[in-house]
Enzyme design. Structure first.
Site, PDB file in Angstrom:
ATOM      1  N   GLY A   1       0.832  -1.200   0.000  1.00 19.39           N
ATOM      2  CA  GLY A   1       0.000   0.000   0.000  1.00 19.39           C
ATOM      3  C   GLY A   1       0.860   1.240   0.000  1.00 19.39           C
TER       4      GLY A   1
ATOM      5  N   GLY B   1       0.652   5.661   0.810  1.00 20.28           N
ATOM      6  CA  GLY B   1      -0.097   6.790   1.345  1.00 20.28           C
ATOM      7  C   GLY B   1       0.650   8.085   1.151  1.00 20.28           C
ATOM      8  N   GLY B   2       0.159   9.149   1.789  1.00 20.50           N
ATOM      9  CA  GLY B   2       0.749  10.465   1.597  1.00 20.50           C
ATOM     10  C   GLY B   2       2.158  10.585   2.146  1.00 20.50           C
TER      11      GLY B   2
ATOM     12  N   VAL C   1       3.873   0.802   2.547  1.00 20.52           N
ATOM     13  CA  VAL C   1       4.014  -0.420   3.337  1.00 20.52           C
ATOM     14  C   VAL C   1       4.358  -1.560   2.398  1.00 20.52           C
ATOM     15  CG1 VAL C   1       2.908  -2.025   4.932  1.00 20.52           C
ATOM     16  CG2 VAL C   1       2.332   0.406   5.021  1.00 20.52           C
TER      17      VAL C   1
ATOM     18  N   LYS D   1       6.919  -0.687   7.158  1.00 20.58           N
ATOM     19  CA  LYS D   1       6.380   0.643   6.858  1.00 20.58           C
ATOM     20  C   LYS D   1       7.553   1.594   6.648  1.00 20.58           C
ATOM     21  CE  LYS D   1       2.561   1.962   8.642  1.00 20.58           C
ATOM     22  NZ  LYS D   1       1.448   2.419   9.516  1.00 20.58           N
TER      23      LYS D   1
ATOM     24  N   ASP E   1      -7.674   7.180  16.444  1.00 21.64           N
ATOM     25  CA  ASP E   1      -8.053   7.216  15.028  1.00 21.64           C
ATOM     26  C   ASP E   1      -8.599   5.858  14.602  1.00 21.64           C
ATOM     27  OD1 ASP E   1      -8.443   8.396  12.542  1.00 21.64           O
ATOM     28  OD2 ASP E   1      -6.458   7.833  11.803  1.00 21.64           O
TER      29      ASP E   1
END
Length: 253
Positions: free
Chosen positions: A80, A82-83, A87, A102, A203
């Protein structure tokens, strides 16, 4: 017109700050922007993202590629992105075991807030040993790349994915509601363990709950967690979390 332009600039600056922290996605952020300024702010965000990707894509993707070695870890495949990072499924060479690695994008080593959140996730995970929580194996920095090695949950299937599949069905299968109740009881047990060890997630949402092939939920992503005795990221008034899943206490900040 000047008032509207000032409002647009103010919201765009707010987006730049939020993006540096790596907390909220663009679509989520835009929900907060007044309707009269939303289109202009969306355009600025889009233009900024395109420029940012053009400048950073080449270096980041070359640094993170199959076969790359970071210390004791060899990258196998990307799971994956992200910003603030990605990962990967990786092999821990010394122990010959598979992990989820990560990796923080190299440019974010200059962002104190992002580094604090990254370290926070490692610290929170290191405190917790529970079947319902993704385990943290190690944390470090190699060739200016900060990394966290965690338990690999095969498939990367999340509760969000499960809910999306259910929405495609006309009716839930037999026993569905009992299974849901049992699932949430296991999640609550994991969170109770975290709370007992001085960690509050802050979160929690379907996308942060992984599901094993045996339907065991595993809470992940403690980057916004409150860790007892550490006040660095716990100032009153901080806007932390994902708006749609915030508790009233968080939203009140």
């Amino acid at each position: 017109m000047k008032g509207k332009q000032a409002e647009v600039e103010r919201w765009f600056k707010a987006w730049l700050k939020v993006r540096q922290q790596g907390v909220v996605q663009a679509d989520e952020f835009l929900l907060q922007v007044p309707a009269r300024s939303r289109a202009e702010v969306r355009r600025l965000i889009h233009d900024h993202q395109e420029l940012d990707e053009a400048f950073r894509q080449e270096g980041s993707r070359l640094a993170f590629q199959t076969g790359s070695v970071f210390g004791d870890y060899r990258l196998i495949r990307e799971l994956g992105r992200g910003g603030t990072g990605s990962v990967w499924e990786a092999e821990q060479i010394s122990l010959k075991r598979s992990v989820a690695l990560k990796l923080l994008k190299p440019q974010f080593r200059f962002s104190p807030t992002t580094l604090q959140r990254f370290q926070r996730e490692a610290e929170a995970g290191g405190r917790l040993q529970h079947v319902g929580i993704v385990q943290t194996y190690g944390v470090g920095e190699t060739d200016d790349v900060h990394w966290i090695a965690q338990e690999l949950v095969p498939g990367g299937f999340t509760l969000a994915d499960s809910l999306a599949e259910m929405r495609q069905q006309q009716a839930p299968p037999d026993g569905y509601y009992r299974e849901v109740a049992e699932l949430f009881a296991r999640i609550a047990d994991a969170l109770s363990h975290a709370h007992a060890n001085g960690v509050v997630h802050r979160d929690l949402k379907p996308g942060n709950i992984l599901l094993t092939e045996e339907e065991q939920p595993k809470v992940a992503d403690f980057g916004l967690a409150h860790v007892q005795d550490d006040l660095v990221l716990s100032r009153t008034g901080d806007f932390l979390g994902t708006p749609f899943y915030m508790s009233p206490e968080q939203a009140a900040a």
